[in-house]
Design a protein around this motif. Sequence first.
Motif, PDB file in Angstrom:
ATOM      1  N   LYS A 201      12.834  12.838   1.011  1.00  0.00           N
ATOM      2  CA  LYS A 201      14.127  12.361   1.506  1.00  0.00           C
ATOM      3  C   LYS A 201      14.036  10.894   1.879  1.00  0.00           C
ATOM      4  O   LYS A 201      13.064  10.470   2.506  1.00  0.00           O
ATOM      5  CB  LYS A 201      14.564  13.157   2.741  1.00  0.00           C
ATOM      6  N   ARG A 202      15.059  10.121   1.488  1.00  0.00           N
ATOM      7  CA  ARG A 202      15.172   8.694   1.817  1.00  0.00           C
ATOM      8  C   ARG A 202      13.869   7.943   1.558  1.00  0.00           C
ATOM      9  O   ARG A 202      13.407   7.166   2.389  1.00  0.00           O
ATOM     10  CB  ARG A 202      15.620   8.517   3.266  1.00  0.00           C
ATOM     11  N   SER A 203      13.251   8.184   0.404  1.00  0.00           N
ATOM     12  CA  SER A 203      11.954   7.596   0.082  1.00  0.00           C
ATOM     13  C   SER A 203      11.938   7.038  -1.337  1.00  0.00           C
ATOM     14  O   SER A 203      12.771   7.398  -2.152  1.00  0.00           O
ATOM     15  CB  SER A 203      10.857   8.650   0.230  1.00  0.00           C
ATOM     16  N   VAL A 204      10.948   6.193  -1.593  1.00  0.00           N
ATOM     17  CA  VAL A 204      10.732   5.638  -2.923  1.00  0.00           C
ATOM     18  C   VAL A 204       9.344   6.074  -3.382  1.00  0.00           C
ATOM     19  O   VAL A 204       8.360   5.870  -2.668  1.00  0.00           O
ATOM     20  CB  VAL A 204      10.827   4.095  -2.906  1.00  0.00           C
ATOM     21  N   ILE A 205       9.283   6.665  -4.576  1.00  0.00           N
ATOM     22  CA  ILE A 205       8.015   7.137  -5.135  1.00  0.00           C
ATOM     23  C   ILE A 205       7.703   6.325  -6.383  1.00  0.00           C
ATOM     24  O   ILE A 205       8.529   6.245  -7.298  1.00  0.00           O
ATOM     25  CB  ILE A 205       8.092   8.639  -5.499  1.00  0.00           C
ATOM     26  N   GLY A 206       6.518   5.713  -6.436  1.00  0.00           N
ATOM     27  CA  GLY A 206       6.117   4.885  -7.567  1.00  0.00           C
ATOM     28  C   GLY A 206       5.738   5.697  -8.791  1.00  0.00           C
ATOM     29  O   GLY A 206       5.780   6.927  -8.792  1.00  0.00           O
ATOM     30  N   ARG A 207       5.346   4.980  -9.830  1.00  0.00           N
ATOM     31  CA  ARG A 207       4.953   5.613 -11.091  1.00  0.00           C
ATOM     32  C   ARG A 207       3.608   6.335 -10.967  1.00  0.00           C
ATOM     33  O   ARG A 207       2.743   5.932 -10.204  1.00  0.00           O
ATOM     34  CB  ARG A 207       4.849   4.566 -12.196  1.00  0.00           C
ATOM     35  N   ASN A 208       3.477   7.398 -11.733  1.00  0.00           N
ATOM     36  CA  ASN A 208       2.231   8.160 -11.861  1.00  0.00           C
ATOM     37  C   ASN A 208       1.728   8.761 -10.545  1.00  0.00           C
ATOM     38  O   ASN A 208       0.528   8.971 -10.377  1.00  0.00           O
ATOM     39  CB  ASN A 208       1.129   7.310 -12.495  1.00  0.00           C
ATOM     40  N   CYS A 209       2.623   9.017  -9.608  1.00  0.00           N
ATOM     41  CA  CYS A 209       2.228   9.673  -8.362  1.00  0.00           C
ATOM     42  C   CYS A 209       2.141  11.175  -8.597  1.00  0.00           C
ATOM     43  O   CYS A 209       2.893  11.736  -9.391  1.00  0.00           O
ATOM     44  CB  CYS A 209       3.246   9.385  -7.256  1.00  0.00           C
TER      45      CYS A 209
ATOM     46  N   GLN B 183       5.792  10.359   7.076  1.00  0.00           N
ATOM     47  CA  GLN B 183       7.071   9.928   7.635  1.00  0.00           C
ATOM     48  C   GLN B 183       6.989   8.475   8.067  1.00  0.00           C
ATOM     49  O   GLN B 183       6.050   8.076   8.763  1.00  0.00           O
ATOM     50  CB  GLN B 183       7.456  10.794   8.827  1.00  0.00           C
ATOM     51  N   ASN B 184       7.984   7.673   7.656  1.00  0.00           N
ATOM     52  CA  ASN B 184       8.087   6.252   8.027  1.00  0.00           C
ATOM     53  C   ASN B 184       6.824   5.477   7.682  1.00  0.00           C
ATOM     54  O   ASN B 184       6.310   4.711   8.501  1.00  0.00           O
ATOM     55  CB  ASN B 184       8.406   6.097   9.523  1.00  0.00           C
ATOM     56  N   CYS B 185       6.307   5.662   6.464  1.00  0.00           N
ATOM     57  CA  CYS B 185       5.057   5.032   6.056  1.00  0.00           C
ATOM     58  C   CYS B 185       5.219   4.207   4.783  1.00  0.00           C
ATOM     59  O   CYS B 185       6.113   4.453   3.985  1.00  0.00           O
ATOM     60  CB  CYS B 185       3.990   6.101   5.794  1.00  0.00           C
ATOM     61  N   VAL B 186       4.300   3.261   4.620  1.00  0.00           N
ATOM     62  CA  VAL B 186       4.142   2.550   3.356  1.00  0.00           C
ATOM     63  C   VAL B 186       2.722   2.840   2.892  1.00  0.00           C
ATOM     64  O   VAL B 186       1.757   2.539   3.594  1.00  0.00           O
ATOM     65  CB  VAL B 186       4.359   1.031   3.509  1.00  0.00           C
TER      66      VAL B 186
ATOM     67  N   ASN C 233       4.327  22.079  -0.935  1.00  0.00           N
ATOM     68  CA  ASN C 233       4.556  22.089   0.512  1.00  0.00           C
ATOM     69  C   ASN C 233       4.319  20.734   1.166  1.00  0.00           C
ATOM     70  O   ASN C 233       3.812  20.645   2.282  1.00  0.00           O
ATOM     71  CB  ASN C 233       3.699  23.157   1.197  1.00  0.00           C
ATOM     72  N   VAL C 234       4.686  19.662   0.458  1.00  0.00           N
ATOM     73  CA  VAL C 234       4.557  18.294   0.966  1.00  0.00           C
ATOM     74  C   VAL C 234       5.922  17.842   1.470  1.00  0.00           C
ATOM     75  O   VAL C 234       6.943  18.140   0.853  1.00  0.00           O
ATOM     76  CB  VAL C 234       4.064  17.346  -0.155  1.00  0.00           C
ATOM     77  N   LYS C 235       5.947  17.092   2.594  1.00  0.00           N
ATOM     78  CA  LYS C 235       7.182  16.499   3.098  1.00  0.00           C
ATOM     79  C   LYS C 235       6.999  14.992   3.170  1.00  0.00           C
ATOM     80  O   LYS C 235       6.055  14.512   3.801  1.00  0.00           O
ATOM     81  CB  LYS C 235       7.529  17.059   4.466  1.00  0.00           C
ATOM     82  N   ILE C 236       7.898  14.279   2.512  1.00  0.00           N
ATOM     83  CA  ILE C 236       7.877  12.815   2.512  1.00  0.00           C
ATOM     84  C   ILE C 236       9.252  12.354   2.987  1.00  0.00           C
ATOM     85  O   ILE C 236      10.262  12.650   2.360  1.00  0.00           O
ATOM     86  CB  ILE C 236       7.567  12.257   1.116  1.00  0.00           C
ATOM     87  N   LEU C 237       9.284  11.645   4.119  1.00  0.00           N
ATOM     88  CA  LEU C 237      10.539  11.221   4.731  1.00  0.00           C
ATOM     89  C   LEU C 237      10.521   9.719   5.004  1.00  0.00           C
ATOM     90  O   LEU C 237       9.565   9.208   5.594  1.00  0.00           O
ATOM     91  CB  LEU C 237      10.759  11.955   6.059  1.00  0.00           C
ATOM     92  N   ASN C 238      11.565   9.017   4.564  1.00  0.00           N
ATOM     93  CA  ASN C 238      11.750   7.608   4.879  1.00  0.00           C
ATOM     94  C   ASN C 238      10.486   6.777   4.639  1.00  0.00           C
ATOM     95  O   ASN C 238      10.044   6.032   5.503  1.00  0.00           O
ATOM     96  CB  ASN C 238      12.210   7.468   6.339  1.00  0.00           C
TER      97      ASN C 238
END
Length: 83
Positions: free
Chosen positions: A4-12, A38-41, A17-22
């Motif tokens: 949710k509200r995230s950007v995922i790069g190429r070849n990831c 959450q809230n990470c780069v 059961n993973v949660k990726i937020l902001n």
Amino acid sequence: STVKRSVIGRNCKIGSNVKILNSVLMDNVKVADGCYIQNCVVASGCQMLEQSSLRDCHVAANVVVKEDADEKGEVLCKDKGRE
């Protein structure tokens, strides 16, 4: 898995059961089963092992976050004792 509200790069690769937020995951990041971000780069080439959790973190390129790690508000680099 949930992204949710995230950007995922190429070849990831994102496990189950993973949660990726902001958050931003750059290219070639591997996220194992059961991780929480959450809230990470997360820079290119990083690897998160199973059940690890990152909140409000910046992760440098090619860092391996250990299994069951629970980090909050950290800057993770290779020279900080990570694998």
